[in-house]
Design a protein around this motif. Structure first.
Motif, PDB file in Angstrom:
ATOM      1  N   GLU A   9     -10.579   7.990  14.166  1.00  0.00           N
ATOM      2  CA  GLU A   9      -9.239   7.487  14.442  1.00  0.00           C
ATOM      3  C   GLU A   9      -8.233   8.038  13.431  1.00  0.00           C
ATOM      4  O   GLU A   9      -8.504   8.107  12.243  1.00  0.00           O
ATOM      5  CB  GLU A   9      -9.275   5.951  14.342  1.00  0.00           C
ATOM      6  CG  GLU A   9      -7.960   5.276  14.498  1.00  0.00           C
ATOM      7  CD  GLU A   9      -8.045   3.779  14.256  1.00  0.00           C
ATOM      8  OE1 GLU A   9      -7.026   3.119  14.470  1.00  0.00           O
ATOM      9  OE2 GLU A   9      -9.101   3.278  13.836  1.00  0.00           O
ATOM     10  N   ARG A  10      -7.077   8.432  13.927  1.00  0.00           N
ATOM     11  CA  ARG A  10      -5.967   8.830  13.062  1.00  0.00           C
ATOM     12  C   ARG A  10      -5.021   7.637  12.977  1.00  0.00           C
ATOM     13  O   ARG A  10      -4.886   6.864  13.934  1.00  0.00           O
ATOM     14  CB  ARG A  10      -5.258  10.060  13.612  1.00  0.00           C
ATOM     15  CG  ARG A  10      -6.194  11.283  13.634  1.00  0.00           C
ATOM     16  CD  ARG A  10      -5.436  12.570  13.714  1.00  0.00           C
ATOM     17  NE  ARG A  10      -4.698  12.867  12.498  1.00  0.00           N
ATOM     18  CZ  ARG A  10      -5.227  13.443  11.409  1.00  0.00           C
ATOM     19  NH1 ARG A  10      -6.493  13.759  11.363  1.00  0.00           N
ATOM     20  NH2 ARG A  10      -4.475  13.695  10.355  1.00  0.00           N
ATOM     21  N   HIS A  11      -4.377   7.486  11.844  1.00  0.00           N
ATOM     22  CA  HIS A  11      -3.463   6.372  11.615  1.00  0.00           C
ATOM     23  C   HIS A  11      -2.045   6.927  11.528  1.00  0.00           C
ATOM     24  O   HIS A  11      -1.757   7.736  10.654  1.00  0.00           O
ATOM     25  CB  HIS A  11      -3.828   5.634  10.320  1.00  0.00           C
ATOM     26  CG  HIS A  11      -5.233   5.138  10.311  1.00  0.00           C
ATOM     27  ND1 HIS A  11      -5.617   3.956  10.898  1.00  0.00           N
ATOM     28  CD2 HIS A  11      -6.366   5.689   9.812  1.00  0.00           C
ATOM     29  CE1 HIS A  11      -6.917   3.789  10.742  1.00  0.00           C
ATOM     30  NE2 HIS A  11      -7.397   4.828  10.086  1.00  0.00           N
ATOM     31  N   GLN A  12      -1.190   6.497  12.455  1.00  0.00           N
ATOM     32  CA  GLN A  12       0.210   6.903  12.438  1.00  0.00           C
ATOM     33  C   GLN A  12       1.057   5.720  12.002  1.00  0.00           C
ATOM     34  O   GLN A  12       0.910   4.626  12.550  1.00  0.00           O
ATOM     35  CB  GLN A  12       0.681   7.387  13.812  1.00  0.00           C
ATOM     36  CG  GLN A  12       0.170   8.753  14.204  1.00  0.00           C
ATOM     37  CD  GLN A  12      -1.176   8.707  14.897  1.00  0.00           C
ATOM     38  OE1 GLN A  12      -1.517   7.738  15.544  1.00  0.00           O
ATOM     39  NE2 GLN A  12      -1.953   9.769  14.757  1.00  0.00           N
ATOM     40  N   LEU A  13       1.901   5.969  11.007  1.00  0.00           N
ATOM     41  CA  LEU A  13       2.772   4.916  10.519  1.00  0.00           C
ATOM     42  C   LEU A  13       3.951   5.535   9.787  1.00  0.00           C
ATOM     43  O   LEU A  13       3.939   6.723   9.474  1.00  0.00           O
ATOM     44  CB  LEU A  13       2.023   3.957   9.594  1.00  0.00           C
ATOM     45  CG  LEU A  13       1.505   4.538   8.285  1.00  0.00           C
ATOM     46  CD1 LEU A  13       1.483   3.464   7.218  1.00  0.00           C
ATOM     47  CD2 LEU A  13       0.094   5.061   8.473  1.00  0.00           C
ATOM     48  N   LEU A  26      -2.531  10.053   9.177  1.00  0.00           N
ATOM     49  CA  LEU A  26      -3.637  10.083   8.224  1.00  0.00           C
ATOM     50  C   LEU A  26      -4.980   9.897   8.897  1.00  0.00           C
ATOM     51  O   LEU A  26      -5.104   9.161   9.879  1.00  0.00           O
ATOM     52  CB  LEU A  26      -3.492   8.960   7.185  1.00  0.00           C
ATOM     53  CG  LEU A  26      -2.213   8.892   6.383  1.00  0.00           C
ATOM     54  CD1 LEU A  26      -2.246   7.692   5.450  1.00  0.00           C
ATOM     55  CD2 LEU A  26      -2.003  10.157   5.586  1.00  0.00           C
ATOM     56  N   ARG A  27      -5.985  10.545   8.323  1.00  0.00           N
ATOM     57  CA  ARG A  27      -7.373  10.297   8.730  1.00  0.00           C
ATOM     58  C   ARG A  27      -8.142   9.950   7.473  1.00  0.00           C
ATOM     59  O   ARG A  27      -8.040  10.628   6.457  1.00  0.00           O
ATOM     60  CB  ARG A  27      -7.999  11.510   9.404  1.00  0.00           C
ATOM     61  CG  ARG A  27      -9.399  11.194   9.968  1.00  0.00           C
ATOM     62  CD  ARG A  27      -9.923  12.316  10.841  1.00  0.00           C
ATOM     63  NE  ARG A  27     -10.112  13.536  10.100  1.00  0.00           N
ATOM     64  CZ  ARG A  27     -11.237  13.865   9.449  1.00  0.00           C
ATOM     65  NH1 ARG A  27     -12.260  13.045   9.452  1.00  0.00           N
ATOM     66  NH2 ARG A  27     -11.339  15.008   8.815  1.00  0.00           N
ATOM     67  N   THR A  82       1.207  -1.872  10.385  1.00  0.00           N
ATOM     68  CA  THR A  82       0.163  -0.843  10.440  1.00  0.00           C
ATOM     69  C   THR A  82      -0.232  -0.422   9.032  1.00  0.00           C
ATOM     70  O   THR A  82      -1.394  -0.159   8.751  1.00  0.00           O
ATOM     71  CB  THR A  82       0.653   0.380  11.241  1.00  0.00           C
ATOM     72  OG1 THR A  82       1.041  -0.052  12.538  1.00  0.00           O
ATOM     73  CG2 THR A  82      -0.422   1.441  11.363  1.00  0.00           C
ATOM     74  N   GLY A  83       0.743  -0.390   8.119  1.00  0.00           N
ATOM     75  CA  GLY A  83       0.466  -0.050   6.730  1.00  0.00           C
ATOM     76  C   GLY A  83      -0.454  -1.058   6.071  1.00  0.00           C
ATOM     77  O   GLY A  83      -1.338  -0.691   5.286  1.00  0.00           O
ATOM     78  N   THR A  84      -0.281  -2.342   6.381  1.00  0.00           N
ATOM     79  CA  THR A  84      -1.143  -3.382   5.827  1.00  0.00           C
ATOM     80  C   THR A  84      -2.571  -3.207   6.328  1.00  0.00           C
ATOM     81  O   THR A  84      -3.532  -3.326   5.556  1.00  0.00           O
ATOM     82  CB  THR A  84      -0.603  -4.781   6.192  1.00  0.00           C
ATOM     83  OG1 THR A  84       0.731  -4.898   5.703  1.00  0.00           O
ATOM     84  CG2 THR A  84      -1.475  -5.884   5.623  1.00  0.00           C
ATOM     85  N   GLY A 101       0.800  -1.219   0.000  1.00  0.00           N
ATOM     86  CA  GLY A 101       0.000   0.000   0.000  1.00  0.00           C
ATOM     87  C   GLY A 101       0.831   1.266   0.000  1.00  0.00           C
ATOM     88  O   GLY A 101       1.991   1.280   0.409  1.00  0.00           O
ATOM     89  N   GLY A 102       0.223   2.324  -0.493  1.00  0.00           N
ATOM     90  CA  GLY A 102       0.887   3.611  -0.527  1.00  0.00           C
ATOM     91  C   GLY A 102      -0.069   4.692  -0.983  1.00  0.00           C
ATOM     92  O   GLY A 102      -1.156   4.403  -1.490  1.00  0.00           O
ATOM     93  N   VAL A 103       0.332   5.927  -0.806  1.00  0.00           N
ATOM     94  CA  VAL A 103      -0.488   7.064  -1.215  1.00  0.00           C
ATOM     95  C   VAL A 103       0.396   8.149  -1.822  1.00  0.00           C
ATOM     96  O   VAL A 103       1.598   8.212  -1.565  1.00  0.00           O
ATOM     97  CB  VAL A 103      -1.300   7.684  -0.047  1.00  0.00           C
ATOM     98  CG1 VAL A 103      -2.374   6.742   0.448  1.00  0.00           C
ATOM     99  CG2 VAL A 103      -0.402   8.138   1.080  1.00  0.00           C
ATOM    100  N   PHE A 104      -0.249   8.986  -2.616  1.00  0.00           N
ATOM    101  CA  PHE A 104       0.376  10.184  -3.143  1.00  0.00           C
ATOM    102  C   PHE A 104       0.046  11.330  -2.200  1.00  0.00           C
ATOM    103  O   PHE A 104      -1.109  11.485  -1.785  1.00  0.00           O
ATOM    104  CB  PHE A 104      -0.161  10.496  -4.543  1.00  0.00           C
ATOM    105  CG  PHE A 104       0.359  11.787  -5.088  1.00  0.00           C
ATOM    106  CD1 PHE A 104       1.618  11.847  -5.660  1.00  0.00           C
ATOM    107  CD2 PHE A 104      -0.396  12.945  -5.010  1.00  0.00           C
ATOM    108  CE1 PHE A 104       2.119  13.053  -6.151  1.00  0.00           C
ATOM    109  CE2 PHE A 104       0.083  14.146  -5.502  1.00  0.00           C
ATOM    110  CZ  PHE A 104       1.344  14.195  -6.071  1.00  0.00           C
ATOM    111  N   ILE A 105       1.052  12.125  -1.868  1.00  0.00           N
ATOM    112  CA  ILE A 105       0.868  13.253  -0.967  1.00  0.00           C
ATOM    113  C   ILE A 105       1.230  14.528  -1.731  1.00  0.00           C
ATOM    114  O   ILE A 105       2.397  14.710  -2.107  1.00  0.00           O
ATOM    115  CB  ILE A 105       1.761  13.118   0.282  1.00  0.00           C
ATOM    116  CG1 ILE A 105       1.412  11.833   1.027  1.00  0.00           C
ATOM    117  CG2 ILE A 105       1.632  14.352   1.171  1.00  0.00           C
ATOM    118  CD1 ILE A 105       2.393  11.459   2.100  1.00  0.00           C
TER     119      ILE A 105
END
Length: 111
Positions: free
Chosen positions: A54-58, A47-48, A86-88, A27-31
């Motif tokens: 919940e916020r996701h910290q990774l 990320l939210r 956490t990324g998975t 997984g991944g995202v463009f920022i």
């Protein structure tokens, strides 16, 4: 040097769709950003997703850079790969939110 933390809120499903990178293993995202980053740089993500409280910290690793003025009108920014268990978990949540859109041929900020 301490790693930088990038905070990002995906407000709509379309915001998430144009940023998500399903072709990245894990997984991944463009920022979108005009700040300078280096390929291979480790960044912290905060990320939210949509209406989640919940916020996701990774941690993530910068995989590519899209410069200002890129072809096709793509926004400047970085593509990051999630780097942990956490990324998975986050990838699975994103794909649940995007169910049905992942096979779309609509343009994204990635490819």
């Amino acid at each position: 040097m301490s790693k930088r933390v990038v905070t990002l809120d995906f407000i709509t499903v379309n915001d998430l769709y144009v940023a998500y990178m399903p072709f990245v293993s894990g997984g991944g995202v463009f920022i979108p950003t005009q700040q300078p980053f280096e390929i291979g740089e480790e960044v912290g993500l905060d990320l939210r997703l949509l209406e989640d409280q919940e916020r996701h910290q990774l941690d993530a690793i910068v995989m590519w850079l899209t410069p200002v003025g890129a072809q096709g009108g793509k926004p400047a920014g970085i593509g990051v790969k999630f780097d942990s268990e956490t990324g998975t978990i986050l990838r699975n949540k994103i794909e649940t939110h995007l169910a049905g859109k992942l096979t779309s041929h609509n343009l994204t900020n990635t490819m």
